[in-house]
Design a protein around this motif. Structure first.
Motif, PDB file in Angstrom:
ATOM      1  N   TRP A 147       0.845  -1.193   0.000  1.00  0.00           N
ATOM      2  CA  TRP A 147       0.000   0.000   0.000  1.00  0.00           C
ATOM      3  C   TRP A 147       0.881   1.244   0.000  1.00  0.00           C
ATOM      4  CZ3 TRP A 147      -5.550   0.096   1.084  1.00  0.00           C
ATOM      5  CH2 TRP A 147      -6.121  -1.181   1.185  1.00  0.00           C
ATOM      6  N   LEU A 148       0.391   2.317  -0.625  1.00  0.00           N
ATOM      7  CA  LEU A 148       1.076   3.608  -0.615  1.00  0.00           C
ATOM      8  C   LEU A 148       0.055   4.717  -0.460  1.00  0.00           C
ATOM      9  CD1 LEU A 148       3.616   5.399  -0.994  1.00  0.00           C
ATOM     10  CD2 LEU A 148       3.179   5.330  -3.460  1.00  0.00           C
ATOM     11  N   ASN A 149       0.210   5.505   0.592  1.00  0.00           N
ATOM     12  CA  ASN A 149      -0.664   6.651   0.848  1.00  0.00           C
ATOM     13  C   ASN A 149      -2.146   6.285   0.763  1.00  0.00           C
ATOM     14  OD1 ASN A 149       1.473   8.457   1.316  1.00  0.00           O
ATOM     15  ND2 ASN A 149       1.724   8.822  -0.881  1.00  0.00           N
ATOM     16  N   GLY A 150      -2.480   5.152   1.363  1.00  0.00           N
ATOM     17  CA  GLY A 150      -3.874   4.750   1.464  1.00  0.00           C
ATOM     18  C   GLY A 150      -4.425   3.961   0.308  1.00  0.00           C
ATOM     19  N   VAL A 151      -3.600   3.684  -0.705  1.00  0.00           N
ATOM     20  CA  VAL A 151      -4.063   2.961  -1.884  1.00  0.00           C
ATOM     21  C   VAL A 151      -3.294   1.649  -2.020  1.00  0.00           C
ATOM     22  CG1 VAL A 151      -4.496   3.076  -4.363  1.00  0.00           C
ATOM     23  CG2 VAL A 151      -4.466   5.174  -3.014  1.00  0.00           C
ATOM     24  N   LYS A 152      -4.017   0.581  -2.272  1.00  0.00           N
ATOM     25  CA  LYS A 152      -3.362  -0.705  -2.511  1.00  0.00           C
ATOM     26  C   LYS A 152      -2.735  -0.691  -3.900  1.00  0.00           C
ATOM     27  CE  LYS A 152      -5.901  -4.440  -2.682  1.00  0.00           C
ATOM     28  NZ  LYS A 152      -6.680  -5.607  -2.201  1.00  0.00           N
ATOM     29  N   MET A 153      -1.404  -0.833  -3.939  1.00  0.00           N
ATOM     30  CA  MET A 153      -0.669  -0.744  -5.191  1.00  0.00           C
ATOM     31  C   MET A 153      -0.566  -2.091  -5.914  1.00  0.00           C
ATOM     32  SD  MET A 153       0.368   2.393  -5.710  1.00  0.00           S
ATOM     33  CE  MET A 153      -1.182   3.002  -5.097  1.00  0.00           C
ATOM     34  N   LEU A 154      -0.365  -3.147  -5.155  1.00  0.00           N
ATOM     35  CA  LEU A 154      -0.269  -4.469  -5.763  1.00  0.00           C
ATOM     36  C   LEU A 154      -0.564  -5.525  -4.711  1.00  0.00           C
ATOM     37  CD1 LEU A 154       2.613  -5.966  -4.761  1.00  0.00           C
ATOM     38  CD2 LEU A 154       3.589  -4.303  -6.316  1.00  0.00           C
ATOM     39  N   GLU A 155      -0.849  -6.739  -5.192  1.00  0.00           N
ATOM     40  CA  GLU A 155      -1.031  -7.882  -4.316  1.00  0.00           C
ATOM     41  C   GLU A 155      -0.585  -9.128  -5.076  1.00  0.00           C
ATOM     42  OE1 GLU A 155      -5.791  -7.644  -5.279  1.00  0.00           O
ATOM     43  OE2 GLU A 155      -5.161  -8.269  -3.283  1.00  0.00           O
ATOM     44  N   TYR A 156      -0.137 -10.112  -4.343  1.00  0.00           N
ATOM     45  CA  TYR A 156       0.328 -11.336  -4.991  1.00  0.00           C
ATOM     46  C   TYR A 156       0.258 -12.498  -4.017  1.00  0.00           C
ATOM     47  CZ  TYR A 156       4.808 -10.519  -2.547  1.00  0.00           C
ATOM     48  OH  TYR A 156       5.782 -10.321  -1.592  1.00  0.00           O
ATOM     49  N   GLU A 157       0.377 -13.699  -4.552  1.00  0.00           N
ATOM     50  CA  GLU A 157       0.331 -14.919  -3.767  1.00  0.00           C
ATOM     51  C   GLU A 157       1.693 -15.595  -3.823  1.00  0.00           C
ATOM     52  OE1 GLU A 157      -3.464 -14.023  -2.862  1.00  0.00           O
ATOM     53  OE2 GLU A 157      -2.480 -15.849  -2.087  1.00  0.00           O
ATOM     54  N   ARG A 158       2.369 -15.619  -2.709  1.00  0.00           N
ATOM     55  CA  ARG A 158       3.672 -16.277  -2.645  1.00  0.00           C
ATOM     56  C   ARG A 158       3.495 -17.775  -2.919  1.00  0.00           C
ATOM     57  NH1 ARG A 158       5.682 -16.226   2.598  1.00  0.00           N
ATOM     58  NH2 ARG A 158       7.853 -15.909   2.006  1.00  0.00           N
ATOM     59  N   GLY A 159       4.365 -18.300  -3.778  1.00  0.00           N
ATOM     60  CA  GLY A 159       4.303 -19.721  -4.096  1.00  0.00           C
ATOM     61  C   GLY A 159       3.390 -20.078  -5.237  1.00  0.00           C
ATOM     62  N   GLU A 168       9.777 -17.726  -0.467  1.00  0.00           N
ATOM     63  CA  GLU A 168       8.704 -18.510   0.124  1.00  0.00           C
ATOM     64  C   GLU A 168       9.016 -18.977   1.544  1.00  0.00           C
ATOM     65  OE1 GLU A 168       7.120 -21.484  -2.548  1.00  0.00           O
ATOM     66  OE2 GLU A 168       7.621 -20.268  -4.318  1.00  0.00           O
ATOM     67  N   LEU A 169       9.877 -18.237   2.248  1.00  0.00           N
ATOM     68  CA  LEU A 169      10.134 -18.560   3.647  1.00  0.00           C
ATOM     69  C   LEU A 169       8.867 -18.327   4.472  1.00  0.00           C
ATOM     70  CD1 LEU A 169      13.668 -16.951   4.220  1.00  0.00           C
ATOM     71  CD2 LEU A 169      13.125 -19.327   3.641  1.00  0.00           C
ATOM     72  N   GLU A 170       8.690 -19.109   5.508  1.00  0.00           N
ATOM     73  CA  GLU A 170       7.494 -18.978   6.331  1.00  0.00           C
ATOM     74  C   GLU A 170       7.537 -17.754   7.233  1.00  0.00           C
ATOM     75  OE1 GLU A 170       6.824 -22.581   8.442  1.00  0.00           O
ATOM     76  OE2 GLU A 170       6.400 -23.754   6.640  1.00  0.00           O
ATOM     77  N   GLU A 171       8.734 -17.311   7.614  1.00  0.00           N
ATOM     78  CA  GLU A 171       8.859 -16.112   8.432  1.00  0.00           C
ATOM     79  C   GLU A 171      10.242 -15.515   8.243  1.00  0.00           C
ATOM     80  OE1 GLU A 171      10.289 -17.863  12.744  1.00  0.00           O
ATOM     81  OE2 GLU A 171       8.144 -17.531  12.421  1.00  0.00           O
ATOM     82  N   GLY A 172      10.401 -14.282   8.682  1.00  0.00           N
ATOM     83  CA  GLY A 172      11.689 -13.606   8.569  1.00  0.00           C
ATOM     84  C   GLY A 172      11.622 -12.236   9.227  1.00  0.00           C
ATOM     85  N   ARG A 173      12.735 -11.542   9.188  1.00  0.00           N
ATOM     86  CA  ARG A 173      12.814 -10.210   9.778  1.00  0.00           C
ATOM     87  C   ARG A 173      12.336  -9.151   8.792  1.00  0.00           C
ATOM     88  NH1 ARG A 173      17.172 -10.672  13.968  1.00  0.00           N
ATOM     89  NH2 ARG A 173      18.327 -12.606  13.614  1.00  0.00           N
ATOM     90  N   ILE A 174      11.972  -8.001   9.326  1.00  0.00           N
ATOM     91  CA  ILE A 174      11.695  -6.814   8.515  1.00  0.00           C
ATOM     92  C   ILE A 174      12.961  -5.972   8.500  1.00  0.00           C
ATOM     93  CG2 ILE A 174      10.307  -4.711   8.319  1.00  0.00           C
ATOM     94  CD1 ILE A 174       8.064  -6.261   9.794  1.00  0.00           C
ATOM     95  N   LEU A 175      13.331  -5.441   7.352  1.00  0.00           N
ATOM     96  CA  LEU A 175      14.632  -4.785   7.169  1.00  0.00           C
ATOM     97  C   LEU A 175      14.465  -3.420   6.521  1.00  0.00           C
ATOM     98  CD1 LEU A 175      17.865  -6.460   5.819  1.00  0.00           C
ATOM     99  CD2 LEU A 175      16.988  -4.402   4.701  1.00  0.00           C
TER     100      LEU A 175
END
Length: 305
Positions: free
Chosen positions: A242-254, A279-286
């Motif tokens: 999302w950017l400034n209140g608008v959904k810019m893109l969406e996707y399905e991992r895998g 496709e990792l199940e979890e990770g850090r935000i960077l």
């Protein structure tokens, strides 16, 4: 895998915020503006009729709604965590990648006027990189920082302010031991940076899934010097930018579409341990320190879903 720049959908889960496209500075909503349904305060002559204690109570109530680098009452109720208080380096929440994710960088990152930013080693001018003087370079070079915690299903909200030709990014599902340290990235880029002309179809421009899926978000990006609001939502295999209140893109991992897009990107051969990239199940935000830019951040908030 859909570009949603024209969807005009509201922030998920917030009934008090809606997005409207169009308008101008004449009193109508601006393109990309957020409209908060919080009621109105009377001003002018009517205020003089309110006693001081009541006015103080009103102001206190407004403050309780949350300011910069603070959680609103609703965000607290929803379980958001604040990752930067706007005053101190967030050494309790973030660590430096160069340290092996063990401690916060001793240089490079700094706090100024309620924002967290990095000091660059060089600057981009006319598409070329020019080194800064040695006395300035020695203050930079802190490198990327990432959260101490890892996240799977999450919502991460952040404000960012770009400088001319700035390049940075918010990466997620980061694992320093997997995929050569690469992962999905919400691109933060001023159009004047040469990287905006690379990649395919704008997939290296602002709000894109870097080098994989374009966002076509430039018209929603505010002018240099102004703050923008970004958001990443990940639930199961579904991810949204999302950017400034608008959904810019969406996707399905895998998904087949996602894997095909990855195969056409620079990450085609970066998967490790027999796993597909991204496709990792979890990770850090960077938060990325690109080395050639200054980008400021504030209102860093995360919620586990």
């Amino acid at each position: 895998m859909k570009n949603a720049a024209q969807s005009g959908k509201p922030y998920a889960g917030n009934p008090h915020v809606r997005f409207e496209v169009g308008g101008s500075r004449t009193g109508k909503p601006r393109r990309g503006s957020l409209l908060y349904n919080t009621g109105k305060l009377l001003v002018g002559r009517a205020v003089s009729l309110i006693c001081g204690s009541v006015l103080a109570a009103l102001l206190s109530g407004c403050a309780a709604m949350g300011g910069e680098n603070a959680l609103t009452a609703q965000e607290k109720a929803e379980g958001y965590e604040l990752l930067f208080d706007g005053v101190n380096l967030p050494t309790d929440k973030w660590v430096g990648v160069k340290s092996g994710c063990t401690k916060f960088p001793e240089k490079g990152w700094f706090v100024n006027d309620g924002s967290l930013a990095m000091r660059p080693l060089c600057v981009i001018r006319d598409g070329k990189c020019f080194a800064l003087p040695p006395e300035e370079q020695k203050l930079g070079g802190g490198g990327d920082i990432c959260t101490k915690k890892t996240y799977g299903d999450f919502c991460f909200k952040f404000d960012f302010r770009l400088t001319e030709a700035a390049n940075s990014g918010v990466k997620y599902f980061f694992d320093e031991k997997a995929n050569g340290g690469t992962c999905e990235e919400y691109q933060l880029l001023d159009p004047a940076h040469p990287d905006s002309q690379r990649g395919r179809g704008g997939n290296r421009c602002v709000a894109a899934l870097y080098d994989i899926i374009p966002a076509n978000a430039e018209k929603f990006l505010k002018p240099l010097g102004q703050w923008n609001s970004g958001m990443i939502v990940s639930r199961g295999r579904h991810v949204e930018h999302w950017l400034n209140g608008v959904k810019m893109l969406e996707y399905e991992r895998g998904s087949a579409a996602f894997r095909a897009a990855v195969a056409a990107s620079k990450y085609a051969n970066w998967g490790t341990d027999g796993r597909h990239w991204g496709e990792l199940e979890e990770g850090r935000i960077l938060l990325q320190d690109h080395g050639d830019s200054k980008v400021s951040f504030r209102n860093l908030k995360v919620k586990e879903l």
